[in-house]
Motif scaffolding. Structure first.
Motif, PDB file in Angstrom:
ATOM      1  N   SER A  17      35.868  53.434  46.939  1.00 38.98           N
ATOM      2  CA  SER A  17      34.411  53.808  46.975  1.00 38.98           C
ATOM      3  C   SER A  17      34.073  53.908  48.153  1.00 38.98           C
ATOM      4  O   SER A  17      34.298  52.702  48.930  1.00 38.98           O
ATOM      5  N   PRO A  18      33.772  54.840  48.971  1.00 38.09           N
ATOM      6  CA  PRO A  18      32.991  54.978  50.366  1.00 38.09           C
ATOM      7  C   PRO A  18      31.719  54.109  50.353  1.00 38.09           C
ATOM      8  O   PRO A  18      31.404  53.776  51.417  1.00 38.09           O
ATOM      9  N   ASP A  19      31.071  53.891  49.199  1.00 35.20           N
ATOM     10  CA  ASP A  19      29.854  53.170  49.164  1.00 35.20           C
ATOM     11  C   ASP A  19      30.178  51.766  49.478  1.00 35.20           C
ATOM     12  O   ASP A  19      29.337  50.855  50.159  1.00 35.20           O
ATOM     13  N   THR A  20      30.936  51.433  48.329  1.00 36.05           N
ATOM     14  CA  THR A  20      31.277  49.591  48.354  1.00 36.05           C
ATOM     15  C   THR A  20      32.393  49.261  49.429  1.00 36.05           C
ATOM     16  O   THR A  20      32.417  48.211  49.831  1.00 36.05           O
ATOM     17  N   GLY A  21      33.262  50.285  49.427  1.00 34.71           N
ATOM     18  CA  GLY A  21      34.535  50.012  50.358  1.00 34.71           C
ATOM     19  C   GLY A  21      35.631  49.068  49.497  1.00 34.71           C
ATOM     20  O   GLY A  21      36.567  48.676  50.069  1.00 34.71           O
ATOM     21  N   THR A  22      35.249  48.903  48.149  1.00 31.90           N
ATOM     22  CA  THR A  22      36.339  48.211  47.390  1.00 31.90           C
ATOM     23  C   THR A  22      36.748  48.836  46.019  1.00 31.90           C
ATOM     24  O   THR A  22      36.039  49.944  45.537  1.00 31.90           O
ATOM     25  N   LEU A  23      37.914  48.290  45.536  1.00 36.58           N
ATOM     26  CA  LEU A  23      38.414  49.087  44.409  1.00 36.58           C
ATOM     27  C   LEU A  23      39.069  47.817  43.630  1.00 36.58           C
ATOM     28  O   LEU A  23      39.884  47.279  44.057  1.00 36.58           O
ATOM     29  N   ARG A  24      38.921  47.785  42.249  1.00 35.29           N
ATOM     30  CA  ARG A  24      39.484  46.658  41.495  1.00 35.29           C
ATOM     31  C   ARG A  24      40.753  47.514  40.854  1.00 35.29           C
ATOM     32  O   ARG A  24      40.562  48.615  40.024  1.00 35.29           O
ATOM     33  N   VAL A  25      42.083  47.002  41.009  1.00 35.14           N
ATOM     34  CA  VAL A  25      43.059  47.625  40.098  1.00 35.14           C
ATOM     35  C   VAL A  25      43.745  46.503  39.403  1.00 35.14           C
ATOM     36  O   VAL A  25      43.682  45.310  39.802  1.00 35.14           O
ATOM     37  N   ILE A  26      44.478  46.934  38.510  1.00 42.08           N
ATOM     38  CA  ILE A  26      45.244  45.873  37.641  1.00 42.08           C
ATOM     39  C   ILE A  26      46.679  46.375  37.817  1.00 42.08           C
ATOM     40  O   ILE A  26      47.137  47.354  37.546  1.00 42.08           O
ATOM     41  N   VAL A  27      47.422  45.371  38.387  1.00 40.85           N
ATOM     42  CA  VAL A  27      48.918  45.579  38.437  1.00 40.85           C
ATOM     43  C   VAL A  27      49.686  44.471  37.611  1.00 40.85           C
ATOM     44  O   VAL A  27      49.685  43.504  37.995  1.00 40.85           O
ATOM     45  N   ASP A  28      50.331  44.987  36.403  1.00 42.19           N
ATOM     46  CA  ASP A  28      51.124  43.899  35.917  1.00 42.19           C
ATOM     47  C   ASP A  28      50.254  42.670  35.507  1.00 42.19           C
ATOM     48  O   ASP A  28      50.584  41.607  35.667  1.00 42.19           O
ATOM     49  N   SER A  29      49.081  43.084  34.968  1.00 48.24           N
ATOM     50  CA  SER A  29      48.012  41.997  34.365  1.00 48.24           C
ATOM     51  C   SER A  29      47.509  41.299  35.407  1.00 48.24           C
ATOM     52  O   SER A  29      46.585  40.460  35.143  1.00 48.24           O
ATOM     53  N   GLU A  30      47.784  41.480  36.626  1.00 51.12           N
ATOM     54  CA  GLU A  30      46.861  41.124  38.066  1.00 51.12           C
ATOM     55  C   GLU A  30      45.807  41.571  38.355  1.00 51.12           C
ATOM     56  O   GLU A  30      46.210  42.780  38.688  1.00 51.12           O
ATOM     57  N   ALA A  31      44.667  41.139  38.526  1.00 49.26           N
ATOM     58  CA  ALA A  31      43.447  41.889  38.934  1.00 49.26           C
ATOM     59  C   ALA A  31      43.554  41.854  40.478  1.00 49.26           C
ATOM     60  O   ALA A  31      43.663  40.559  40.978  1.00 49.26           O
ATOM     61  N   ILE A  32      43.487  43.067  41.244  1.00 46.94           N
ATOM     62  CA  ILE A  32      43.504  42.893  42.514  1.00 46.94           C
ATOM     63  C   ILE A  32      42.362  43.736  42.994  1.00 46.94           C
ATOM     64  O   ILE A  32      41.889  44.815  42.443  1.00 46.94           O
ATOM     65  N   CYS A  33      41.942  43.267  44.170  1.00 42.66           N
ATOM     66  CA  CYS A  33      40.674  43.921  44.833  1.00 42.66           C
ATOM     67  C   CYS A  33      41.577  44.831  46.192  1.00 42.66           C
ATOM     68  O   CYS A  33      42.045  43.776  47.104  1.00 42.66           O
ATOM     69  N   LEU A  34      41.253  46.228  46.218  1.00 41.25           N
ATOM     70  CA  LEU A  34      41.451  46.504  47.575  1.00 41.25           C
ATOM     71  C   LEU A  34      40.357  46.892  48.467  1.00 41.25           C
ATOM     72  O   LEU A  34      39.317  47.166  47.759  1.00 41.25           O
ATOM     73  N   TYR A  35      40.294  46.867  49.641  1.00 37.17           N
ATOM     74  CA  TYR A  35      39.344  46.798  50.473  1.00 37.17           C
ATOM     75  C   TYR A  35      39.595  47.865  51.750  1.00 37.17           C
ATOM     76  O   TYR A  35      40.530  47.992  52.053  1.00 37.17           O
ATOM     77  N   ARG A  36      38.694  48.806  51.897  1.00 39.46           N
ATOM     78  CA  ARG A  36      38.648  49.617  53.024  1.00 39.46           C
ATOM     79  C   ARG A  36      37.691  49.019  54.085  1.00 39.46           C
ATOM     80  O   ARG A  36      36.311  49.312  53.819  1.00 39.46           O
ATOM     81  N   LEU A  37      38.034  48.595  55.368  1.00 40.17           N
ATOM     82  CA  LEU A  37      36.867  47.983  56.029  1.00 40.17           C
ATOM     83  C   LEU A  37      36.616  49.082  57.047  1.00 40.17           C
ATOM     84  O   LEU A  37      37.166  50.105  57.412  1.00 40.17           O
ATOM     85  N   GLU A  38      35.470  48.798  57.829  1.00 39.35           N
ATOM     86  CA  GLU A  38      34.919  49.743  58.806  1.00 39.35           C
ATOM     87  C   GLU A  38      35.766  50.480  59.858  1.00 39.35           C
ATOM     88  O   GLU A  38      35.696  51.742  60.245  1.00 39.35           O
ATOM     89  N   ASP A  39      36.854  49.477  60.243  1.00 35.52           N
ATOM     90  CA  ASP A  39      37.934  50.180  61.061  1.00 35.52           C
ATOM     91  C   ASP A  39      38.901  51.139  60.440  1.00 35.52           C
ATOM     92  O   ASP A  39      39.923  51.319  61.198  1.00 35.52           O
ATOM     93  N   GLY A  40      38.677  51.279  58.961  1.00 34.50           N
ATOM     94  CA  GLY A  40      39.769  52.177  58.451  1.00 34.50           C
ATOM     95  C   GLY A  40      40.875  51.240  57.873  1.00 34.50           C
ATOM     96  O   GLY A  40      41.606  51.920  57.270  1.00 34.50           O
TER      97      GLY A  40
END
Ligand code: FES
Length: 111
Positions: A17-40
């Motif tokens: 999301s360009p609004d929050t910069g975060t995304l929750r994904v599930i990989v093999d039952s692991e919940a992971i948060c992806l981040y895009r910081l201001e520097d890209g």
């Protein structure tokens, strides 16, 4: 061509999301948060706060920190270090690679 051996495809850049910069994904039952910081730059940590049952993907990015939405403890997104109370236990950090807008992580179980 770069090998993607031991890397797991988890998402695409446009899914963060360009609004929050975060995304929750599930990989093999692991919940992971992806981040895009201001520097890209793209980063990944475990999604669950180590203080309680909260999703860091619902938190707020402040520079290189993620603030938990439940009690406002903060973690360093790059290192996983707990930097403000009440958080004391670090979060797991995953290695990230981006190729052709596809995000790969290392350190998670293969699908
Ligand atoms: Fe995250 Fe309490 S659950 S700071």
């Amino acid at each position: 061509m770069t090998s993607i051996l031991n890397w797991v495809r988890v998402s695409e850049l446009s899914d963060i999301s360009p609004d929050t910069g975060t995304l929750r994904v599930i990989v093999d039952s692991e919940a992971i948060c992806l981040y895009r910081l201001e520097d890209g730059s793209i980063h990944a940590t475990q999604d669950r706060c180590t203080h309680g049952n909260a999703s860091l993907a619902e938190g707020y990015i402040d520079g290189g920190l993620i603030e938990c939405p439940l009690h406002q403890g903060c973690f360093d997104i790059r290192t996983g270090e707990a930097v403000t109370a009440p958080c004391k236990v670090p979060i797991k950090v995953y290695a990230v690679r981006v190729e052709d807008d596809v995000i790969y992580l290392s350190g998670v179980s293969a699908q």
